[in-house]
Write an enzyme that holds these catalytic residues in place. Structure first.
Site, PDB file in Angstrom:
ATOM      1  N   GLY A  12       0.819  -1.214   0.000  1.00 45.72           N
ATOM      2  CA  GLY A  12       0.000   0.000   0.000  1.00 45.72           C
ATOM      3  C   GLY A  12       0.847   1.256   0.000  1.00 45.72           C
ATOM      4  N   ALA A  15       2.535   2.792  -5.249  1.00 41.73           N
ATOM      5  CA  ALA A  15       2.179   1.826  -6.301  1.00 41.73           C
ATOM      6  C   ALA A  15       0.855   1.134  -5.971  1.00 41.73           C
ATOM      7  CB  ALA A  15       3.296   0.806  -6.475  1.00 41.73           C
ATOM      8  N   SER A  39       0.974  -3.292   5.287  1.00 42.78           N
ATOM      9  CA  SER A  39       1.379  -3.379   6.681  1.00 42.78           C
ATOM     10  C   SER A  39       1.928  -2.036   7.156  1.00 42.78           C
ATOM     11  CB  SER A  39       2.455  -4.457   6.818  1.00 42.78           C
ATOM     12  OG  SER A  39       3.216  -4.220   7.958  1.00 42.78           O
ATOM     13  N   ILE A  45       8.092   3.452   1.448  1.00 40.54           N
ATOM     14  CA  ILE A  45       9.432   4.025   1.267  1.00 40.54           C
ATOM     15  C   ILE A  45       9.458   5.520   1.619  1.00 40.54           C
ATOM     16  CG2 ILE A  45       9.195   4.582  -1.202  1.00 40.54           C
ATOM     17  CD1 ILE A  45      12.122   3.246  -1.319  1.00 40.54           C
ATOM     18  N   GLU A  49       8.362  12.135  -4.813  1.00 41.47           N
ATOM     19  CA  GLU A  49       7.538  13.335  -4.685  1.00 41.47           C
ATOM     20  C   GLU A  49       7.599  14.244  -5.899  1.00 41.47           C
ATOM     21  OE1 GLU A  49       8.352  14.804  -0.633  1.00 41.47           O
ATOM     22  OE2 GLU A  49       6.834  13.311  -0.099  1.00 41.47           O
ATOM     23  N   LYS A  78       5.317  21.979 -10.880  1.00 42.97           N
ATOM     24  CA  LYS A  78       6.660  21.692 -11.388  1.00 42.97           C
ATOM     25  C   LYS A  78       6.661  21.925 -12.897  1.00 42.97           C
ATOM     26  CE  LYS A  78       9.785  17.810 -12.297  1.00 42.97           C
ATOM     27  NZ  LYS A  78       9.993  16.350 -12.208  1.00 42.97           N
ATOM     28  N   LEU A 332       8.256  -0.475  -7.175  1.00 47.84           N
ATOM     29  CA  LEU A 332       9.611  -0.901  -6.836  1.00 47.84           C
ATOM     30  C   LEU A 332       9.771  -2.420  -6.861  1.00 47.84           C
ATOM     31  CD1 LEU A 332      10.172   1.603  -3.875  1.00 47.84           C
ATOM     32  CD2 LEU A 332      10.987   1.825  -6.232  1.00 47.84           C
ATOM     33  N   GLU A 341      15.028  11.779 -13.244  1.00 45.53           N
ATOM     34  CA  GLU A 341      14.006  12.379 -14.112  1.00 45.53           C
ATOM     35  C   GLU A 341      12.599  12.058 -13.601  1.00 45.53           C
ATOM     36  OE1 GLU A 341      13.975  14.419 -16.703  1.00 45.53           O
ATOM     37  OE2 GLU A 341      16.090  14.634 -17.228  1.00 45.53           O
ATOM     38  N   THR A 343      10.749   9.403 -12.812  1.00 47.28           N
ATOM     39  CA  THR A 343       9.997   8.546 -13.728  1.00 47.28           C
ATOM     40  C   THR A 343       9.279   7.367 -13.065  1.00 47.28           C
ATOM     41  OG1 THR A 343      12.187   7.628 -14.145  1.00 47.28           O
ATOM     42  CG2 THR A 343      11.221   8.978 -15.873  1.00 47.28           C
TER      43      THR A 343
HETATM   44  P1  FAD Z   1       6.771   1.101  -1.082  1.00 49.84           P
HETATM   45  O1  FAD Z   1       6.458   2.527  -0.870  1.00 49.84           O
HETATM   46  O2  FAD Z   1       8.008   0.556  -0.451  1.00 49.84           O
HETATM   47  O3  FAD Z   1       5.522   0.263  -0.601  1.00 49.84           O
HETATM   48  C1  FAD Z   1       5.597  -1.118  -0.361  1.00 49.84           C
HETATM   49  C2  FAD Z   1       4.324  -1.547   0.335  1.00 49.84           C
HETATM   50  O4  FAD Z   1       4.370  -2.963   0.509  1.00 49.84           O
HETATM   51  C3  FAD Z   1       4.145  -0.947   1.719  1.00 49.84           C
HETATM   52  O5  FAD Z   1       2.795  -0.637   1.928  1.00 49.84           O
HETATM   53  C4  FAD Z   1       4.565  -2.082   2.636  1.00 49.84           C
HETATM   54  O6  FAD Z   1       3.956  -1.996   3.882  1.00 49.84           O
HETATM   55  C5  FAD Z   1       4.050  -3.267   1.840  1.00 49.84           C
HETATM   56  N1  FAD Z   1       4.684  -4.525   2.215  1.00 49.84           N
HETATM   57  C6  FAD Z   1       5.952  -4.920   1.981  1.00 49.84           C
HETATM   58  N2  FAD Z   1       6.154  -6.143   2.520  1.00 49.84           N
HETATM   59  C7  FAD Z   1       4.975  -6.514   3.067  1.00 49.84           C
HETATM   60  C8  FAD Z   1       4.548  -7.659   3.780  1.00 49.84           C
HETATM   61  N3  FAD Z   1       5.363  -8.684   4.034  1.00 49.84           N
HETATM   62  N4  FAD Z   1       3.279  -7.706   4.225  1.00 49.84           N
HETATM   63  C9  FAD Z   1       2.411  -6.681   3.995  1.00 49.84           C
HETATM   64  N5  FAD Z   1       2.767  -5.561   3.328  1.00 49.84           N
HETATM   65  C10 FAD Z   1       4.043  -5.484   2.880  1.00 49.84           C
HETATM   66  N6  FAD Z   1       9.547   8.313  -7.940  1.00 49.84           N
HETATM   67  C11 FAD Z   1       9.089   9.383  -8.611  1.00 49.84           C
HETATM   68  O7  FAD Z   1       8.218   9.237  -9.480  1.00 49.84           O
HETATM   69  N7  FAD Z   1       9.579  10.625  -8.333  1.00 49.84           N
HETATM   70  C12 FAD Z   1      10.565  10.828  -7.437  1.00 49.84           C
HETATM   71  O8  FAD Z   1      10.957  11.969  -7.207  1.00 49.84           O
HETATM   72  C13 FAD Z   1      11.106   9.697  -6.767  1.00 49.84           C
HETATM   73  N8  FAD Z   1      12.106   9.836  -5.867  1.00 49.84           N
HETATM   74  C14 FAD Z   1      12.638   8.720  -5.297  1.00 49.84           C
HETATM   75  C15 FAD Z   1      13.768   8.823  -4.489  1.00 49.84           C
HETATM   76  C16 FAD Z   1      14.371   7.684  -3.966  1.00 49.84           C
HETATM   77  C17 FAD Z   1      15.595   7.807  -3.133  1.00 49.84           C
HETATM   78  C18 FAD Z   1      13.803   6.406  -4.221  1.00 49.84           C
HETATM   79  C19 FAD Z   1      14.416   5.167  -3.647  1.00 49.84           C
HETATM   80  C20 FAD Z   1      12.666   6.309  -4.982  1.00 49.84           C
HETATM   81  C21 FAD Z   1      12.095   7.439  -5.552  1.00 49.84           C
HETATM   82  N9  FAD Z   1      10.997   7.338  -6.387  1.00 49.84           N
HETATM   83  C22 FAD Z   1      10.538   8.429  -7.051  1.00 49.84           C
HETATM   84  C23 FAD Z   1      10.319   6.065  -6.555  1.00 49.84           C
HETATM   85  C24 FAD Z   1       9.052   6.048  -5.703  1.00 49.84           C
HETATM   86  O9  FAD Z   1       9.355   6.329  -4.355  1.00 49.84           O
HETATM   87  C25 FAD Z   1       8.374   4.695  -5.779  1.00 49.84           C
HETATM   88  O10 FAD Z   1       8.299   4.284  -7.122  1.00 49.84           O
HETATM   89  C26 FAD Z   1       6.985   4.779  -5.242  1.00 49.84           C
HETATM   90  O11 FAD Z   1       6.981   5.337  -3.965  1.00 49.84           O
HETATM   91  C27 FAD Z   1       6.336   3.429  -5.207  1.00 49.84           C
HETATM   92  O12 FAD Z   1       6.854   2.646  -4.196  1.00 49.84           O
HETATM   93  P2  FAD Z   1       6.149   1.268  -3.925  1.00 49.84           P
HETATM   94  O13 FAD Z   1       4.723   1.517  -3.612  1.00 49.84           O
HETATM   95  O14 FAD Z   1       6.468   0.361  -5.049  1.00 49.84           O
HETATM   96  O15 FAD Z   1       6.926   0.724  -2.648  1.00 49.84           O
END
Ligand code: FAD
Length: 504
Positions: A12, A15, A39, A45, A49, A78, A332, A341, A343
């Site tokens: 959650g 993504a 969870s 992460i 932003e 932006k 991710l 950029e 993305t």
């Molecule tokens: P996460 O935010 O990590 O979410 C994972 C989810 O899975 C969480 O809800 C967690 O609780 C859940 N989960 C994991 N394991 C379990 C489990 N065992 N049981 C239950 N739940 C679980 N993107 C941009 O577009 N622009 C930006 O400027 C940008 N800056 C960034 C800077 C950095 C340094 C990084 C690393 C990334 C950046 N990104 C950026 C990428 C962006 O942060 C991610 O693509 C976006 O936040 C999506 O993350 P996610 O939802 O895939 O993962």
């Protein structure tokens, strides 16, 4: 056709909730139920932003009012990215959104500008980019409200608070029937055909489904850990592998661009929102320790710290396939390319958009998955090449990090693109419309890569016409931009967010 009865999203973060919002929008009255498992204990992460213009397309597709969204999520505008110190220390250039100049007959503006440059015109390419001129002056106006003016062809995106956006989209999705389950997934049960049958939570509850979306972040619980899909490692061409992130109070007016300032061992971002700023240093751990990175960032940010510093390790690359059997990885969990950029959020939206286009039924026809994988891979590779371009063309050699980039073997696809561009400013069309010609032209010019010649078709136009166009249009654009409200004033007048309580 046997419809999917149930889709389970694991995760959650941005993504998970973007996927849930899109599915709930399209299946509000449909046959497919959606459950999202996340969870709070594990958390998200907490970064991500800075967006690019298609993010607003997502908001509009969902029928969300843009002004209300900005107010509720403390977002700001932006107009592009300001790159500092990339080509050489002290160098500045912009990558703006939207067009640069306008075509002259059938000729691209860029080609006309190249001819003017060859004939000694003093203008810079970005003097003709409405988004750059606005960004540099700290001004903002919605291009849609300025049709028939010189900024009509600018474009914009948003700076967003990742946590507030996830909460907003959660409310949106839950109101449309998505079931949220709180808990830690500890086991994943597979079917005899190798697909996923259900996930099991620590307290014994289960979430079963016909189709699964892995949004579990870098843990990659389903596609990686369970299905074992190999990871294509791109750390040989993109050397950074960690970031330190820090939120600070705003100081001064919020600039309407993302700042990407090259550092000794990576680069630093600054993203102003209405209620605070996001800051970070993306770096290579081979040359800089976490402590050194924190010290470097803390030494450069403005304003009191609100949250952090937080160290975020990452690995650049993507899963060989993002759709395997009855599981698609989005966000991710599927892959990551450093955020230079902005993305990643776009790839989430794109991943979901393609999934809806190639939506499977219970049989999960492998030909749909194959096409999905092909399209997404091309997008990822195109973004990888675009990011590598920023490093591979630098003149910097002042630290081991920048010297290491001189040894990097750049991908063949990028080498070909650069050669084509150098030959006559020609760009290879990609499958995605994310980075169109003005993006490549801006970064190429910013990094000092200019074509050897312009396209000969431009010679059909009298040189005086071209020189006259260059002489007149840049000052006209600058004069018009000077009349616009500042970014801060625009936010305050049109979409002010409510005062923010930190504990909220
Ligand atoms: P996460 O935010 O990590 O979410 C994972 C989810 O899975 C969480 O809800 C967690 O609780 C859940 N989960 C994991 N394991 C379990 C489990 N065992 N049981 C239950 N739940 C679980 N993107 C941009 O577009 N622009 C930006 O400027 C940008 N800056 C960034 C800077 C950095 C340094 C990084 C690393 C990334 C950046 N990104 C950026 C990428 C962006 O942060 C991610 O693509 C976006 O936040 C999506 O993350 P996610 O939802 O895939 O993962």
């Amino acid at each position: 056709m046997a419809h999917l009865n149930k889709i389970v999203i694991v995760g959650g973060g941005s993504a998970g909730w973007i996927c849930a919002a899109m599915l709930s929008h399209y299946f509000q009255n449909g046959p497919t139920q959606v459950e999202l498992v996340e969870s709070e204990e594990i958390g998200t992460i907490g970064v991500g932003e800075s967006t690019i213009p298609p993010f607003l397309q997502l908001i509009r597709t969902l029928g969300i009012n843009e002004q209300e969204f900005i107010q509720e999520t403390q977002a700001a505008f932006k107009l592009g990215i300001r790159f500092e110190n990339w080509r050489a220390k002290g160098d500045v250039y912009y990558h703006p959104f939207g067009q640069i100049g306008g075509p002259l007959e059938v000729n691209e503006f860029y080609q006309c500008w190249l001819r003017a440059k060859q004939n000694g015109h003093p203008s810079g390419l970005q003097d003709f980019a409405p988004a750059t001129v606005m960004a540099d002056a700290g001004k903002f106006m919605l291009p849609s409200k300025a049709q028939r003016t010189m900024i009509a062809n600018a474009n914009y995106a948003l700076h967003i608070d990742a946590r507030l956006v996830a909460l907003y989209l959660r409310r949106f999705a839950e109101a449309r029937g998505v079931k949220r389950t709180e808990g830690v997934v500890t086991d994943v049960v597979t079917r005899p055909d190798g697909g996923i049958a259900k996930v099991i939570l620590r307290d014994g509850r289960e979430a079963a489904g016909d189709f699964f979306i892995d949004c579990s972040g870098f843990r990659s619980l389903l596609i990686g850990k369970t299905l074992g899909e190999p990871f294509r490692d791109w750390t040989d061409v993109l050397l950074c592998d960690r970031a330190v992130a820090l939120q600070t109070e705003n100081v001064g007016a919020p600039h309407p661009y993302t700042l990407a300032q090259a550092q000794d061992f990576g680069w630093r971002w600054r993203i102003p929102l209405q209620h605070r700023s996001g800051n970070g240093y993306v770096f290579c751990s081979k040359y800089l320790s976490d402590d050194e990175a924190v010290a470097a960032l803390v030494g450069q940010v403005q304003g009191e710290t609100v949250l952090g510093p937080t160290i975020i390790p990452f690995k650049t690359g993507m899963r060989q396939r993002l759709w395997v059997r009855n599981c698609v990885a989005i966000g991710l969990a599927g892959g990551f390319i450093e955020p230079l950029e902005s993305t990643a959020l776009h790839l989430i939206y794109k991943g979901m958009d393609y999934l809806l286009r190639f939506f499977p039924d219970l049989d999960a026809d492998p030909t749909l998955a194959a096409e999905y994988n092909r399209r997404m891979t091309v997008d990822y590779e195109e973004i990888r090449d675009f990011i590598v371009l920023h490093y591979a063309t630098t003149k910097r050699d002042d630290t081991p990090f920048w010297r290491a980039y001189q040894q990097v073997e750049i991908p063949e696809s990028l080498r070909e693109r650069i050669a084509l561009f150098k030959a006559a400013g020609v760009l290879r069309d990609g499958v995605d419309d994310m980075f169109r010609a003005p993006s490549w032209q801006s970064v190429m010019e910013g990094m000092g890569v200019r074509p050897d010649r312009y396209q000969q078709l431009v010679d059909r136009i009298p040189l005086s016409v071209i020189m006259n166009l260059m002489d007149k249009s840049a000052p006209m654009l600058a004069d018009f931009v000077a009349t616009l409200p500042s970014h801060e004033e625009f936010l305050r007048t049109h979409c002010p967010a409510a005062p923010f309580k930190r504990s909220a």
